[in-house]
Design a protein around this motif. Structure first.
Motif, PDB file in Angstrom:
ATOM      1  N   PHE A  99       0.834  -1.194   0.000  1.00 22.75           N
ATOM      2  CA  PHE A  99       0.000   0.000   0.000  1.00 22.75           C
ATOM      3  C   PHE A  99       0.871   1.247   0.000  1.00 22.75           C
ATOM      4  O   PHE A  99       1.978   1.259   0.538  1.00 22.75           O
ATOM      5  N   GLU A 100       0.344   2.270  -0.659  1.00 20.23           N
ATOM      6  CA  GLU A 100       1.077   3.508  -0.890  1.00 20.23           C
ATOM      7  C   GLU A 100       0.445   4.640  -0.099  1.00 20.23           C
ATOM      8  O   GLU A 100      -0.772   4.815  -0.106  1.00 20.23           O
ATOM      9  N   GLY A 101       1.286   5.408   0.578  1.00 20.09           N
ATOM     10  CA  GLY A 101       0.805   6.546   1.339  1.00 20.09           C
ATOM     11  C   GLY A 101       0.700   7.798   0.495  1.00 20.09           C
ATOM     12  O   GLY A 101       1.155   7.837  -0.657  1.00 20.09           O
ATOM     13  N   PRO A 102       0.117   8.865   1.036  1.00 20.37           N
ATOM     14  CA  PRO A 102      -0.009  10.123   0.302  1.00 20.37           C
ATOM     15  C   PRO A 102       1.339  10.706  -0.121  1.00 20.37           C
ATOM     16  O   PRO A 102       1.419  11.446  -1.093  1.00 20.37           O
ATOM     17  N   LEU A 119       5.304   6.832  -0.296  1.00 23.37           N
ATOM     18  CA  LEU A 119       6.031   5.743   0.350  1.00 23.37           C
ATOM     19  C   LEU A 119       5.224   4.451   0.253  1.00 23.37           C
ATOM     20  O   LEU A 119       4.035   4.427   0.564  1.00 23.37           O
ATOM     21  N   VAL A 120       5.883   3.373  -0.185  1.00 23.04           N
ATOM     22  CA  VAL A 120       5.225   2.076  -0.355  1.00 23.04           C
ATOM     23  C   VAL A 120       5.586   1.149   0.803  1.00 23.04           C
ATOM     24  O   VAL A 120       6.770   0.959   1.098  1.00 23.04           O
ATOM     25  N   TRP A 160      10.078  -3.628  -4.407  1.00 24.30           N
ATOM     26  CA  TRP A 160       8.626  -3.555  -4.256  1.00 24.30           C
ATOM     27  C   TRP A 160       8.099  -2.170  -4.606  1.00 24.30           C
ATOM     28  O   TRP A 160       7.021  -2.041  -5.210  1.00 24.30           O
ATOM     29  N   GLU A 161       8.836  -1.129  -4.251  1.00 17.97           N
ATOM     30  CA  GLU A 161       8.396   0.217  -4.609  1.00 17.97           C
ATOM     31  C   GLU A 161       8.406   0.403  -6.121  1.00 17.97           C
ATOM     32  O   GLU A 161       7.497   1.014  -6.698  1.00 17.97           O
ATOM     33  N   ASP A 162       9.447  -0.149  -6.790  1.00 23.05           N
ATOM     34  CA  ASP A 162       9.496  -0.093  -8.255  1.00 23.05           C
ATOM     35  C   ASP A 162       8.307  -0.846  -8.862  1.00 23.05           C
ATOM     36  O   ASP A 162       7.711  -0.409  -9.847  1.00 23.05           O
ATOM     37  N   CYS A 163       7.979  -1.980  -8.280  1.00 20.07           N
ATOM     38  CA  CYS A 163       6.861  -2.781  -8.764  1.00 20.07           C
ATOM     39  C   CYS A 163       5.553  -2.003  -8.649  1.00 20.07           C
ATOM     40  O   CYS A 163       4.737  -1.987  -9.580  1.00 20.07           O
ATOM     41  N   PHE A 164       5.364  -1.341  -7.516  1.00 17.93           N
ATOM     42  CA  PHE A 164       4.140  -0.574  -7.326  1.00 17.93           C
ATOM     43  C   PHE A 164       4.053   0.580  -8.319  1.00 17.93           C
ATOM     44  O   PHE A 164       2.990   0.853  -8.894  1.00 17.93           O
TER      45      PHE A 164
END
Length: 261
Positions: free
Chosen positions: A128-131, A134-135, A213-217
């Motif tokens: 899940f991603e914040g405003p 940040l993932v 994971w952040e790249d994936c998101f």
């Protein structure tokens, strides 16, 4: 709210054993995501007359309904009730004590105006991603931390680590397994979007190393769920020397749910 859901079988001639759903209550407040990855059964008898696809459809349907109708119940209780309901549907015809009785990994996410709750059991992933962009990644990594010797064959895994203390856990016929899940909750204001992926889709990260994971998101948000699965398929086809795939099946069922809250 915008949602995107893709679920693709590993092979067109084989049933897709994943289950994915997004549910919104009639009142219009909050919602839920359910994602299951059915465990492919052995070619020999596994004590059940039903397919894994039948099981994931039953369990996934129960989870979808209960996650909304039992909003005051924690997600562990929702999973426990859904397992009990599904087990009851075939307890009279099947041997539910068999170590390979139909079973699945589980990702649940449920949100209200105040809170997002989550539950992860076994090797599917929730992001899940914040405003602020940040993932956060929620994983149940017990399977990946096991010595490979315990997973050398299905028989070894079944007798030593599958749904056993010190091993890894899946949703099968025992409702007590719900207490083994990774769970938590965050303020709803800290989540602007989320994604759930079965391990056929997480190969983008954990097998082919296309990024973290952040790249994936970021890829998922920009390119879409279908593009992520298509990229995984291209990587699988290109790995003719099995440098990355190793002993894994060339293509696995791959499901992705993306939701902007």
């Amino acid at each position: 709210m915008r949602t995107e859901l893709v679920s693709e079988p590993g092979h067109p001639a084989r049933p897709n054993e994943d289950f994915a759903s997004v549910a919104l209550p009639a009142g219009g407040q909050g919602g839920a995501v359910v994602l299951l990855d059915g465990v492919t059964p052995p070619p020999t008898d596994y004590g059940c007359r039903h397919s894994v696809a039948w099981f994931t459809s039953r369990l996934g349907g129960a989870l979808t309904e209960l996650s909304l109708s039992e909003r005051d119940s924690p997600l562990t209780a929702v999973l426990s009730q859904a397992i009990t309901r599904t087990a009851r549907a075939h307890a009279q015809t099947c041997d539910l004590s068999h170590p390979r009785t139909p079973q699945a990994t589980v990702v649940l996410a449920r949100w209200s105006e105040e809170t997002l709750e989550y539950l992860v059991l076994s090797d599917s992933a929730l992001l899940f991603e914040g405003p602020d962009g940040l993932v956060t990644t929620v994983l149940d990594d017990r399977l990946s931390r096991l010595p490979r010797a315990f997973l050398a064959t299905a028989a070894i895994a079944d007798s030593t680590v599958r749904n056993k203390e010190g091993g890894f856990w899946t949703a099968a016929a025992d409702p007590a397994v719900a207490a083994r899940a990774v769970t938590g909750a965050v303020p709803r204001e800290r989540v602007r979007s989320l994604a759930a992926l079965t391990d056929g889709a997480t190969r983008w990260v954990d097998m082919f190393r296309e990024g973290g994971w952040e790249d994936c998101f970021t890829y998922l948000r920009k390119e879409g769920a279908a593009a992520l699965v298509e990229r995984v398929r291209d990587l699988e086809d290109a790995d003719t020397e099995r440098r990355f795939l190793g002993r894994a099946k060339t293509h696995d069922d791959a499901s992705v749910v993306y939701a902007e809250l």
